[in-house]
Design a protein around this motif. Structure first.
Motif, PDB file in Angstrom:
ATOM      1  N   VAL A  56       0.842  -1.202   0.000  1.00 43.38           N
ATOM      2  CA  VAL A  56       0.000   0.000   0.000  1.00 43.38           C
ATOM      3  C   VAL A  56       0.870   1.243   0.000  1.00 43.38           C
ATOM      4  CG1 VAL A  56      -1.647   1.344   1.366  1.00 43.38           C
ATOM      5  CG2 VAL A  56      -2.008  -1.109   1.066  1.00 43.38           C
ATOM      6  N   ARG A  57       1.872   1.284   0.882  1.00 43.13           N
ATOM      7  CA  ARG A  57       2.755   2.454   0.961  1.00 43.13           C
ATOM      8  C   ARG A  57       3.489   2.689  -0.350  1.00 43.13           C
ATOM      9  NH1 ARG A  57       8.000   3.006   1.447  1.00 43.13           N
ATOM     10  NH2 ARG A  57       8.387   0.873   2.147  1.00 43.13           N
ATOM     11  N   ARG A  58       4.022   1.620  -0.916  1.00 41.79           N
ATOM     12  CA  ARG A  58       4.786   1.767  -2.156  1.00 41.79           C
ATOM     13  C   ARG A  58       3.902   2.192  -3.319  1.00 41.79           C
ATOM     14  NH1 ARG A  58       8.848  -3.418  -1.659  1.00 41.79           N
ATOM     15  NH2 ARG A  58      10.301  -2.439  -0.236  1.00 41.79           N
ATOM     16  N   ARG A  59       2.680   1.676  -3.379  1.00 39.15           N
ATOM     17  CA  ARG A  59       1.767   2.083  -4.456  1.00 39.15           C
ATOM     18  C   ARG A  59       1.451   3.567  -4.378  1.00 39.15           C
ATOM     19  NH1 ARG A  59      -3.419  -1.065  -4.587  1.00 39.15           N
ATOM     20  NH2 ARG A  59      -3.852   0.410  -6.233  1.00 39.15           N
ATOM     21  N   LEU A  60       1.442   4.092  -3.161  1.00 43.65           N
ATOM     22  CA  LEU A  60       1.192   5.527  -2.984  1.00 43.65           C
ATOM     23  C   LEU A  60       2.438   6.353  -3.279  1.00 43.65           C
ATOM     24  CD1 LEU A  60      -0.915   5.341   0.293  1.00 43.65           C
ATOM     25  CD2 LEU A  60      -1.747   5.859  -2.012  1.00 43.65           C
ATOM     26  N   GLY A  61       3.583   5.700  -3.350  1.00 42.39           N
ATOM     27  CA  GLY A  61       4.823   6.395  -3.673  1.00 42.39           C
ATOM     28  C   GLY A  61       5.441   7.135  -2.504  1.00 42.39           C
ATOM     29  N   PHE A  62       5.137   6.719  -1.291  1.00 41.48           N
ATOM     30  CA  PHE A  62       5.657   7.389  -0.101  1.00 41.48           C
ATOM     31  C   PHE A  62       6.826   6.616   0.504  1.00 41.48           C
ATOM     32  CE2 PHE A  62       1.077   8.898   0.644  1.00 41.48           C
ATOM     33  CZ  PHE A  62       1.303  10.110   0.022  1.00 41.48           C
ATOM     34  N   SER A  63       7.721   7.354   1.116  1.00 38.75           N
ATOM     35  CA  SER A  63       8.727   6.728   1.962  1.00 38.75           C
ATOM     36  C   SER A  63       8.016   6.328   3.253  1.00 38.75           C
ATOM     37  CB  SER A  63       9.852   7.708   2.284  1.00 38.75           C
ATOM     38  OG  SER A  63       9.355   8.753   3.102  1.00 38.75           O
ATOM     39  N   GLN A  64       8.701   5.571   4.093  1.00 37.68           N
ATOM     40  CA  GLN A  64       8.078   5.208   5.364  1.00 37.68           C
ATOM     41  C   GLN A  64       7.766   6.446   6.195  1.00 37.68           C
ATOM     42  OE1 GLN A  64      10.819   2.401   7.131  1.00 37.68           O
ATOM     43  NE2 GLN A  64       9.710   0.652   6.262  1.00 37.68           N
ATOM     44  N   ALA A  65       8.674   7.403   6.200  1.00 38.92           N
ATOM     45  CA  ALA A  65       8.477   8.626   6.984  1.00 38.92           C
ATOM     46  C   ALA A  65       7.301   9.445   6.451  1.00 38.92           C
ATOM     47  CB  ALA A  65       9.750   9.458   6.984  1.00 38.92           C
ATOM     48  N   GLU A  66       7.219   9.578   5.132  1.00 38.21           N
ATOM     49  CA  GLU A  66       6.096  10.325   4.532  1.00 38.21           C
ATOM     50  C   GLU A  66       4.768   9.637   4.824  1.00 38.21           C
ATOM     51  OE1 GLU A  66       8.124  12.211   0.509  1.00 38.21           O
ATOM     52  OE2 GLU A  66       7.565  10.079   0.538  1.00 38.21           O
TER      53      GLU A  66
END
Length: 111
Positions: A56-66
């Motif tokens: 889910v995080r990667r599909r949104l294109g965010f780093s863990q911090a973002e």
């Protein structure tokens, strides 16, 4: 998985199919064997949850911090989810599902 439909004559309960159970193996299974399998199943479920959170995080294109900042949780929480140390529950699990299915709407509501 194959689905097999059977008909059971309720007037003849002894005519029910026996299925494909290995009764010798079933009788030989100990409580220790059950506990080991339960632990393996739980570990697999944790890894599935970790993969889902990461995807889910990667599909949104965010780093863990973002990602942590956007969904208002700590960075350590995100890391624990993605490493399989902790599993998202309750509202966090629901939020991940919404982010997976309707990311634009969910992100618009969050900020």
């Amino acid at each position: 998985m194959k689905t097999v439909r059977i008909k059971i004559d309720v007037l003849r309960p002894d005519a029910k199919p026996t299925g494909r159970v290995d009764h010798r193996q079933l009788d030989a299974t100990t409580e220790s064997d059950v506990a080991i399998q339960l632990a393996a199943d739980e570990a697999e479920a944790m890894q599935d949850a970790a993969k889902f959170a990461r995807r889910v995080r990667r599909r949104l294109g965010f780093s863990q911090a973002e990602f942590a900042n956007r969904i208002d949780v700590s960075l350590q929480t995100i890391r624990n989810w993605e490493q399989g140390k902790r599993c998202p529950t309750g509202a966090a699990k629901a939020l991940l599902k919404v982010l997976d299915k309707a990311p634009e709407a969910a992100l618009a509501v969050l900020h």
